[in-house]
Design a protein around this motif. Structure first.
Motif, PDB file in Angstrom:
ATOM      1  N   UNK A 206       0.784  -1.228   0.000  1.00 14.69           N
ATOM      2  CA  UNK A 206       0.000   0.000   0.000  1.00 14.69           C
ATOM      3  C   UNK A 206       0.810   1.270   0.000  1.00 14.69           C
ATOM      4  N   UNK A 207       2.127   1.165  -0.156  1.00 13.05           N
ATOM      5  CA  UNK A 207       2.990   2.351  -0.178  1.00 13.05           C
ATOM      6  C   UNK A 207       3.080   2.856  -1.609  1.00 13.05           C
ATOM      7  N   UNK A 208       2.106   3.659  -1.999  1.00 11.20           N
ATOM      8  CA  UNK A 208       2.077   4.221  -3.342  1.00 11.20           C
ATOM      9  C   UNK A 208       2.049   5.745  -3.250  1.00 11.20           C
ATOM     10  N   UNK A 209       2.296   6.391  -4.372  1.00 14.10           N
ATOM     11  CA  UNK A 209       2.245   7.844  -4.401  1.00 14.10           C
ATOM     12  C   UNK A 209       3.316   8.468  -3.515  1.00 14.10           C
ATOM     13  N   UNK A 210       2.891   9.457  -2.730  1.00 15.47           N
ATOM     14  CA  UNK A 210       3.832  10.154  -1.860  1.00 15.47           C
ATOM     15  C   UNK A 210       4.377   9.217  -0.784  1.00 15.47           C
ATOM     16  N   UNK A 211       3.528   8.336  -0.254  1.00 17.33           N
ATOM     17  CA  UNK A 211       3.993   7.397   0.763  1.00 17.33           C
ATOM     18  C   UNK A 211       5.053   6.469   0.200  1.00 17.33           C
ATOM     19  N   UNK A 212       4.847   5.983  -1.009  1.00 22.10           N
ATOM     20  CA  UNK A 212       5.840   5.113  -1.624  1.00 22.10           C
ATOM     21  C   UNK A 212       7.143   5.845  -1.896  1.00 22.10           C
ATOM     22  N   UNK A 213       7.031   7.103  -2.304  1.00 24.43           N
ATOM     23  CA  UNK A 213       8.246   7.890  -2.540  1.00 24.43           C
ATOM     24  C   UNK A 213       9.018   8.112  -1.251  1.00 24.43           C
ATOM     25  N   UNK A 214       8.297   8.417  -0.160  1.00 23.82           N
ATOM     26  CA  UNK A 214       8.950   8.725   1.110  1.00 23.82           C
ATOM     27  C   UNK A 214       9.513   7.471   1.783  1.00 23.82           C
ATOM     28  N   UNK A 215       8.770   6.372   1.766  1.00 24.03           N
ATOM     29  CA  UNK A 215       9.167   5.181   2.509  1.00 24.03           C
ATOM     30  C   UNK A 215       9.955   4.168   1.683  1.00 24.03           C
ATOM     31  N   UNK A 216       9.842   4.220   0.370  1.00 21.65           N
ATOM     32  CA  UNK A 216      10.498   3.215  -0.473  1.00 21.65           C
ATOM     33  C   UNK A 216      11.571   3.847  -1.365  1.00 21.65           C
ATOM     34  N   UNK A 217      11.191   4.809  -2.175  1.00 13.68           N
ATOM     35  CA  UNK A 217      12.093   5.337  -3.198  1.00 13.68           C
ATOM     36  C   UNK A 217      13.262   6.103  -2.580  1.00 13.68           C
ATOM     37  N   UNK A 218      12.965   7.063  -1.716  1.00 11.09           N
ATOM     38  CA  UNK A 218      14.033   7.888  -1.148  1.00 11.09           C
ATOM     39  C   UNK A 218      15.032   7.083  -0.313  1.00 11.09           C
ATOM     40  N   UNK A 219      14.582   6.205   0.596  1.00 13.10           N
ATOM     41  CA  UNK A 219      15.586   5.410   1.336  1.00 13.10           C
ATOM     42  C   UNK A 219      16.438   4.540   0.424  1.00 13.10           C
ATOM     43  N   UNK A 220      15.825   3.928  -0.588  1.00  9.08           N
ATOM     44  CA  UNK A 220      16.592   3.062  -1.480  1.00  9.08           C
ATOM     45  C   UNK A 220      17.546   3.862  -2.358  1.00  9.08           C
ATOM     46  N   UNK A 221      17.166   5.105  -2.696  1.00  8.23           N
ATOM     47  CA  UNK A 221      18.003   5.949  -3.563  1.00  8.23           C
ATOM     48  C   UNK A 221      18.986   6.792  -2.768  1.00  8.23           C
ATOM     49  N   UNK A 222      19.074   6.581  -1.453  1.00  4.65           N
ATOM     50  CA  UNK A 222      19.889   7.450  -0.603  1.00  4.65           C
ATOM     51  C   UNK A 222      21.365   7.500  -0.998  1.00  4.65           C
ATOM     52  N   UNK A 223      22.026   6.378  -1.347  1.00  4.94           N
ATOM     53  CA  UNK A 223      23.445   6.482  -1.736  1.00  4.94           C
ATOM     54  C   UNK A 223      23.680   7.402  -2.929  1.00  4.94           C
ATOM     55  N   UNK A 224      22.877   7.263  -3.978  1.00  8.80           N
ATOM     56  CA  UNK A 224      23.030   8.139  -5.137  1.00  8.80           C
ATOM     57  C   UNK A 224      22.680   9.575  -4.805  1.00  8.80           C
ATOM     58  N   UNK A 225      21.644   9.758  -3.984  1.00  5.89           N
ATOM     59  CA  UNK A 225      21.249  11.105  -3.579  1.00  5.89           C
ATOM     60  C   UNK A 225      22.345  11.780  -2.767  1.00  5.89           C
ATOM     61  N   UNK A 226      22.975  11.009  -1.874  1.00  6.63           N
ATOM     62  CA  UNK A 226      24.053  11.565  -1.060  1.00  6.63           C
ATOM     63  C   UNK A 226      25.246  11.964  -1.933  1.00  6.63           C
ATOM     64  N   UNK A 227      25.546  11.166  -2.941  1.00  8.89           N
ATOM     65  CA  UNK A 227      26.617  11.531  -3.868  1.00  8.89           C
ATOM     66  C   UNK A 227      26.277  12.829  -4.604  1.00  8.89           C
ATOM     67  N   UNK A 228      25.004  12.983  -4.977  1.00  5.94           N
ATOM     68  CA  UNK A 228      24.580  14.221  -5.620  1.00  5.94           C
ATOM     69  C   UNK A 228      24.680  15.412  -4.689  1.00  5.94           C
ATOM     70  N   UNK A 229      24.354  15.211  -3.409  1.00  8.43           N
ATOM     71  CA  UNK A 229      24.482  16.302  -2.439  1.00  8.43           C
ATOM     72  C   UNK A 229      25.943  16.708  -2.262  1.00  8.43           C
ATOM     73  N   UNK A 230      26.804  15.724  -2.183  1.00  7.87           N
ATOM     74  CA  UNK A 230      28.230  16.021  -2.015  1.00  7.87           C
ATOM     75  C   UNK A 230      28.768  16.780  -3.221  1.00  7.87           C
TER      76      UNK A 230
END
Length: 308
Positions: A206-230
Motif C-alpha cells: 500500500x505504499x504508493x504515491x507520496x507514501x511510496x516515494x517517502x518510505x520506499x524510493x528515497x531510502x533506497x536511492x539514498x546512496x546516489x542522492x548523497x553523492x549528488x548532495x556532495x
C-alpha cells in the motif's frame, strides 16, 4: 493436517547404530551459531587506532607539503615574490587575526555557501524526483539538466550581475545554477538504481504515491542522492568563489574570493596563498564534518561498514 517436523530438512547426526535424533538443546545451539554467522559484528574502534589511522596520516601529509614548500623556497627555484615561504603566509594570517578580520572573511563566504546550498537542495530534490518518476518530464528536462551540470558556473556570473546587480541575490543565483543540476542528477541516478522488487513490494503493502516515494524510493536511492548532495556542495562552493572573484565589490562585503582578488591586484603573494589555503580548508572541513559522517552512516545502516 499433520504438523511438519522442523528438523526433517536437517541432517541427523550419525551414531554407532545409524542416525539418531538431535536433542532440542543441540538444535537451538546450532541455530544460534548459524544466526551468529549471519549477523554483522560492529565493534567500536579504539581511540588510539582512530588517531593512528585517521588523524596522523593527514597531519603527516600537511607536514610533508610544508617541508617541501620550505625546501623549494630555500633552494631558490624562483623569486621569493612568486613563491613566498610558509612563514610569510602564516604572518599574513596572524595579521588578519589580530585585526579581527580573518573569521569575518571566512564566515562571509561560508554563510553564503551554506545558505545557497540549502536552497539548491530545496529546489533540486523535488526536481530530481519529478524528472525521475515522470517519463515525459525526463524526456523534456533530463538532457537540459545534464547540459547544465557540465556548464562551468563561472559562465553565469556575467548575466547574473546584469540581471540582479552586485548583491547577494546574484551570488545565490550563481550557486543555484551550479548546484541544482548536480543534486537533481544525483537523485535521478539513485532512483534509477532502486530495484524494481522494492517498488512492487511497496505497492503490495500500500505504499504508493507520496507514501511510496517517502518510505520506499528515497531510502533506497539514498546512496546516489548523497553523492549528488556532495557534488552539489562542491559546485556551490566553486560557484561562489568564482562569483566573489569576478564580481568583487565593497557592497558585497569581504569574502574569501574577494580576498583572493584583492591580494592579486596588490601583488600580495602571501595573501594569495592564504586565500587559497583558506578556501581549501573550508572545503575539507565541510566534507569531513558533514558528508563523511553521512556516508559512514549510510554504509553502516546497510551493513557495508563493520567498524566505526
Amino acid at each position: 493436517m499433520a504438523s511438519t517436523d522442523i528438523t526433517s530438512d536437517r541432517k541427523r547426526p550419525e551414531g554407532p547404530g545409524g542416525p539418531v535424533d538431535a536433542k532440542p538443546d543441540d538444535l537451538a545451539g546450532l541455530e544460534a551459531g548459524l544466526d551468529a554467522l549471519d549477523a554483522v559484528q560492529i565493534n567500536r574502534t579504539p581511540v588510539r587506532q582512530v588517531l593512528l589511522n585517521k588523524v596522523l596520516p593527514p597531519i603527516v601529509a600537511v607536514a610533508l607539503v610544508l617541508t617541501v614548500w620550505e625546501l623549494l623556497v630555500r633552494a631558490e627555484v624562483t623569486e621569493v615574490y612568486k613563491l613566498p615561504p610558509p612563514s610569510a603566509v602564516w604572518d599574513s594570517a596572524v595579521e588578519m587575526w589580530l585585526k579581527g578580520t580573518l573569521l569575518e572573511v571566512v564566515w562571509t563566504s561560508v554563510s553564503r555557501g551554506l545558505l545557497g546550498f540549502l536552497l539548491a537542495v530545496a529546489i533540486g530534490t523535488p526536481l530530481g524526483l519529478l524528472v525521475a518518476r515522470v517519463k515525459l518530464v525526463r524526456a523534456a528536462i533530463g538532457p537540459i539538466l545534464a547540459g547544465l551540470q557540465s556548464l562551468p558556473s563561472v559562465a553565469w556570473v556575467a548575466p547574473a550581475v546584469i540581471w540582479l546587480g552586485l548583491n547577494d541575490s546574484m551570488m545565490f543565483a550563481v550557486i543555484l545554477l551550479g548546484a541544482v543540476p548536480s543534486i537533481a542528477n544525483g537523485l535521478i541516478s539513485g532512483v534509477d538504481q532502486v530495484p524494481p522488487l522494492f517498488l512492487r513490494a511497496g505497492h503490495t503493502l500500500g505504499a504508493t504515491g507520496i507514501r511510496g516515494t517517502w518510505h520506499i524510493v528515497l531510502p533506497a536511492a539514498l546512496p546516489g542522492y548523497l553523492s549528488g548532495l556532495k557534488q552539489g556542495w562542491a559546485f556551490s562552493w566553486r560557484s561562489l568563489m568564482a562569483a566573489e572573484i569576478i564580481a568583487s565589490s565593497p557592497e558585497l562585503g569581504l569574502g574569501l574570493g574577494q580576498l583572493l582578488e584583492n591580494s592579486r591586484s596588490t601583488f600580495d603573494m602571501p595573501g594569495i596563498f592564504l586565500s587559497i589555503l583558506l578556501i581549501l580548508f573550508v572545503g575539507i572541513a565541510i566534507d569531513q564534518l558533514i558528508f563523511s559522517p553521512l556516508e559512514r552512516w549510510v554504509l553502516r545502516s546497510r551493513g557495508l561498514l563493520v567498524k566505526n
